[in-house]
Scaffold this motif. Sequence first.
Motif, PDB file in Angstrom:
ATOM      1  N   ASP A 641       0.816  -1.070  -0.034  1.00  0.00           N
ATOM      2  CA  ASP A 641       0.113   0.010  -0.143  1.00  0.00           C
ATOM      3  C   ASP A 641       0.648   1.328  -0.067  1.00  0.00           C
ATOM      4  N   GLU A 642       2.220   1.203   0.066  1.00  0.00           N
ATOM      5  CA  GLU A 642       2.894   2.332   0.173  1.00  0.00           C
ATOM      6  C   GLU A 642       2.620   3.302  -1.102  1.00  0.00           C
ATOM      7  N   LEU A 643       2.536   2.546  -2.452  1.00  0.00           N
ATOM      8  CA  LEU A 643       2.116   3.264  -3.692  1.00  0.00           C
ATOM      9  C   LEU A 643       1.006   3.993  -3.565  1.00  0.00           C
ATOM     10  N   ALA A 644       0.030   3.561  -2.815  1.00  0.00           N
ATOM     11  CA  ALA A 644      -1.281   4.341  -2.551  1.00  0.00           C
ATOM     12  C   ALA A 644      -1.080   5.641  -1.843  1.00  0.00           C
ATOM     13  N   TYR A 645      -0.365   5.577  -0.819  1.00  0.00           N
ATOM     14  CA  TYR A 645       0.001   6.882  -0.061  1.00  0.00           C
ATOM     15  C   TYR A 645       1.074   7.786  -0.856  1.00  0.00           C
ATOM     16  N   ARG A 646       1.857   7.221  -1.688  1.00  0.00           N
ATOM     17  CA  ARG A 646       2.824   7.945  -2.421  1.00  0.00           C
ATOM     18  C   ARG A 646       1.885   8.826  -3.567  1.00  0.00           C
ATOM     19  N   ALA A 647       0.951   8.033  -4.094  1.00  0.00           N
ATOM     20  CA  ALA A 647       0.067   8.476  -5.007  1.00  0.00           C
ATOM     21  C   ALA A 647      -0.743   9.696  -4.381  1.00  0.00           C
ATOM     22  N   VAL A 648      -1.208   9.528  -3.170  1.00  0.00           N
ATOM     23  CA  VAL A 648      -1.852  10.757  -2.631  1.00  0.00           C
ATOM     24  C   VAL A 648      -1.120  12.036  -2.495  1.00  0.00           C
ATOM     25  N   GLU A 649       0.247  11.692  -2.090  1.00  0.00           N
ATOM     26  CA  GLU A 649       1.229  12.996  -1.684  1.00  0.00           C
ATOM     27  C   GLU A 649       1.351  13.510  -3.099  1.00  0.00           C
ATOM     28  N   LEU A 650       1.706  12.951  -4.278  1.00  0.00           N
ATOM     29  CA  LEU A 650       1.784  13.359  -5.655  1.00  0.00           C
ATOM     30  C   LEU A 650       0.708  14.077  -6.135  1.00  0.00           C
ATOM     31  N   ALA A 651      -0.371  13.446  -5.937  1.00  0.00           N
ATOM     32  CA  ALA A 651      -1.600  14.035  -6.524  1.00  0.00           C
ATOM     33  C   ALA A 651      -2.183  15.336  -5.958  1.00  0.00           C
ATOM     34  N   TYR A 652      -2.443  15.182  -4.616  1.00  0.00           N
ATOM     35  CA  TYR A 652      -2.724  16.286  -3.938  1.00  0.00           C
ATOM     36  C   TYR A 652      -1.765  17.266  -3.175  1.00  0.00           C
ATOM     37  N   LEU A 653      -0.914  16.601  -2.432  1.00  0.00           N
ATOM     38  CA  LEU A 653       0.062  17.545  -1.509  1.00  0.00           C
ATOM     39  C   LEU A 653       1.012  18.303  -2.070  1.00  0.00           C
ATOM     40  N   ASP A 654       1.711  17.411  -3.118  1.00  0.00           N
ATOM     41  CA  ASP A 654       2.886  17.978  -3.644  1.00  0.00           C
ATOM     42  C   ASP A 654       2.378  19.100  -4.756  1.00  0.00           C
ATOM     43  N   GLY A 655       1.317  18.724  -5.599  1.00  0.00           N
ATOM     44  CA  GLY A 655       0.893  19.985  -6.331  1.00  0.00           C
ATOM     45  C   GLY A 655       1.808  20.244  -7.407  1.00  0.00           C
ATOM     46  N   SER A 656       3.063  19.689  -7.676  1.00  0.00           N
ATOM     47  CA  SER A 656       3.888  20.299  -8.634  1.00  0.00           C
ATOM     48  C   SER A 656       3.908  19.564  -9.931  1.00  0.00           C
ATOM     49  N   VAL A 657       3.266  18.254  -9.928  1.00  0.00           N
ATOM     50  CA  VAL A 657       3.271  17.691 -11.109  1.00  0.00           C
ATOM     51  C   VAL A 657       1.495  17.208 -11.471  1.00  0.00           C
ATOM     52  N   SER A 658       1.413  16.938 -12.635  1.00  0.00           N
ATOM     53  CA  SER A 658       0.236  16.609 -13.085  1.00  0.00           C
ATOM     54  C   SER A 658      -0.015  15.200 -12.552  1.00  0.00           C
ATOM     55  N   ASN A 659      -1.480  14.585 -12.786  1.00  0.00           N
ATOM     56  CA  ASN A 659      -1.676  13.093 -12.434  1.00  0.00           C
ATOM     57  C   ASN A 659      -1.161  12.296 -13.290  1.00  0.00           C
ATOM     58  N   GLU A 660      -0.911  12.701 -14.826  1.00  0.00           N
ATOM     59  CA  GLU A 660      -0.081  11.936 -15.745  1.00  0.00           C
ATOM     60  C   GLU A 660       1.149  11.766 -15.200  1.00  0.00           C
ATOM     61  N   ARG A 661       2.119  12.903 -14.998  1.00  0.00           N
ATOM     62  CA  ARG A 661       3.373  12.710 -14.309  1.00  0.00           C
ATOM     63  C   ARG A 661       3.555  11.876 -13.299  1.00  0.00           C
ATOM     64  N   ALA A 662       2.586  12.216 -12.281  1.00  0.00           N
ATOM     65  CA  ALA A 662       2.611  11.383 -11.218  1.00  0.00           C
ATOM     66  C   ALA A 662       2.861   9.893 -11.424  1.00  0.00           C
ATOM     67  N   ALA A 663       1.616   9.437 -12.292  1.00  0.00           N
ATOM     68  CA  ALA A 663       1.594   8.028 -12.670  1.00  0.00           C
ATOM     69  C   ALA A 663       2.884   7.439 -13.300  1.00  0.00           C
ATOM     70  N   GLU A 664       3.362   8.511 -13.897  1.00  0.00           N
ATOM     71  CA  GLU A 664       4.825   8.026 -14.737  1.00  0.00           C
ATOM     72  C   GLU A 664       5.870   7.543 -13.520  1.00  0.00           C
ATOM     73  N   ARG A 665       5.821   8.701 -12.752  1.00  0.00           N
ATOM     74  CA  ARG A 665       7.169   8.546 -11.605  1.00  0.00           C
ATOM     75  C   ARG A 665       7.047   7.145 -10.817  1.00  0.00           C
ATOM     76  N   LEU A 666       5.516   6.866 -10.591  1.00  0.00           N
ATOM     77  CA  LEU A 666       5.632   5.607  -9.783  1.00  0.00           C
ATOM     78  C   LEU A 666       5.299   4.478 -10.670  1.00  0.00           C
ATOM     79  N   ALA A 667       5.559   4.541 -11.811  1.00  0.00           N
ATOM     80  CA  ALA A 667       5.636   3.433 -13.056  1.00  0.00           C
ATOM     81  C   ALA A 667       4.117   2.843 -13.116  1.00  0.00           C
TER      82      ALA A 667
END
Length: 691
Positions: A641-667
């Motif tokens: 589930d670590e990926l799930a919480y990284r997804a929350v951080e990238l999508a909502y808390l970070d805000g510096s990348v789009s969801n598409e770029r966040a998905a790429e970072r998490l492969a």
Amino acid sequence: MAPAQTARRRALATLGQIVDSLEAALFTGREREMTVLRAWLRDTTSAPPRIVNVTGPAGMGKTALVRALHREAVGGDREGAVVDLGSIDPSPDSLLAAMAGTGQGDVLARINASRPLIVLDQFEPSGALSGYIHDELLPGLDAGVKVVISGRRPLNEAWARHGVWNALVHPMPLAGLLRGEARAYLGARGLTDARVVAQILQATGGHPLALALAADMTTQLGIADFGAMAEWRLVVSSLAGRLLQEVDDGELRDVIQACSLVRQFDESVLGAVSGRGHVSDAFDRLCHLSVVRPSGHGLALHDDVRHIVAADLRWRNPERHRQQRRQALAHYRDRLNRAVSPEQRGWLVSDCFYLLESELLHQWAFDRHERQGSWVDKAAGEGRQDALRLLVTLGSSLRCSDEELSPDTLAALLEHAGTDVRILRDADGVASAFCLVVPVSGETMPLLPPAGVELMRAYWSEDDLAALPRCSADSTAYLVSRVVGPPAAEGGPEAAALARDILGIYARGGTYFLSTSSPVDQTVARILGYERLPEAEVRPAAGGMPVDGLVLDLSLIGLGPWLEAVIEGRPPPRALRPADVERELRAVLVGWRDDAVLERSPLVGLVPCLSGDAAPDRAAALRAGLLDALATARAEAGEGDELAYRAVELAYLDGSVSNERAAERLALSRSSFYRALRRGVSGINAVLCRS
């Protein structure tokens, strides 16, 4: 002036008689005290004789009361004297001369022969004449001489080491005038404008001297809006100084001001509210002040003193007033978290509500004129049946429909062992009002009144009802009945002790249901944050007032957030079910950087607010709380589930990348990313709901 009054004035021979006549015309109220004093004055058979001790803070009307008694005694052809101990030379000869005048022979013999009424006013236990009065004067008086001693401090404190003398003292502590008495006094002063009278009653709290000063200002200045009169604030400040005239230490006065904001205090409350680290010495000194009295859990300022001192602080230093109220609430919440016994948690929650500046709630639960000697009986056995007898006796005057509470329903609930029956009794044990707290369970559902059942069906789903615990002992939901008592006393001081006791039930947490047609109970429920369910309204088949259905769900709101909101005069957080929490969580995450979005979110009530002297930053508190929930969820989750919480951080808390770029970072593919995002939000939601 009326012709009769003019004729009477001309018939008076001296200025003293004119003054007496004016005092008699303006003396109103104190009927309870005067009834006791008249009976005592007539009584010639009691053994041992009694010394009446009239006490109270400055300006409470002690002198007015004893002078009224003196006028009646002299008017009834009994000899009498009122001696102002503060205005005579403090010597035995001066005292005796003031009591009996000059004349031939032994003064005490002359007094004993005539058996007069002797009033010693302005008595101070530490005064120069105190020892003489106790050791020589009183022992030398005939048992038929009637003695009244009035002063700020009770004689029992000064004469504690003399047990026999204590048995002779009849204490008569004075409080402020009742509302009806205060209204009558203002009427005697010529004030009849209902708006101005109501403003004066609220401002003075029935304090006699405050009433007199308010009447003087209003009549002399022709005030049409007393509430807007700035000069009154100066009068209140002067009154506060007079009430605390025995306190010449500035620091101790500051501590007393802190005491005025709470109903009662021990050392820990005093330290928290005043903001002082060490208060043991101050607490010890407070014990010896005339304006302080013992209470159920420590000490308390005299009710009328507390009212005026708190009003003065609110005007002179409103920021300090707000800060100390916040400090008091924080202290109570901390003690609630540590309290173990239900009794302690109950009175702590009840005392929290004293901080709420609601005139109606104070009148309902903390009225200064509540009946002395009344007490709340957690009734058991045959004593519970007094509730049924009271309901039947009140009958139709109560305007309580069968749908709300019928005698048959009440009888069945009284038979159920789990029903919490609270009966208000007077000093003689006679029941005057009651309230029920019924745990909702499989056992009690068939016993509940129709309006209560309708309310629960409106709030709960069929699945919720089916999941109710079978035994009442396992329930965390309660049906609270209306306060059943004489309609004329509803919301008044007569039932204040019961109302205050009821406030303590909320320390249990859980869910509370209230079905009532009583306007007073409905108003109090709204103040306490109950939610009215329109679909739960019941209209009685026999006509009459509709029965409102109201719910307070502390299982979803939380005891702490609810108390904080209500005391601050805000609507409590919405009672959120898990699905509601997740929906609001998504909205907050989407608006993570927008303070306005976070401040409006109902989730604010699910996290602790920031502490400190300044008002809490709700947006910052919510962000901190959600980050804590994220950390907790992550710590409890498995590696997958670590990926799930990284997804929350990238999508909502970070805000510096789009969801598409966040998905790429998490492969992750886009579909896998969104599934991970949903799992992460659900994990945080589970932590929030659990807390």
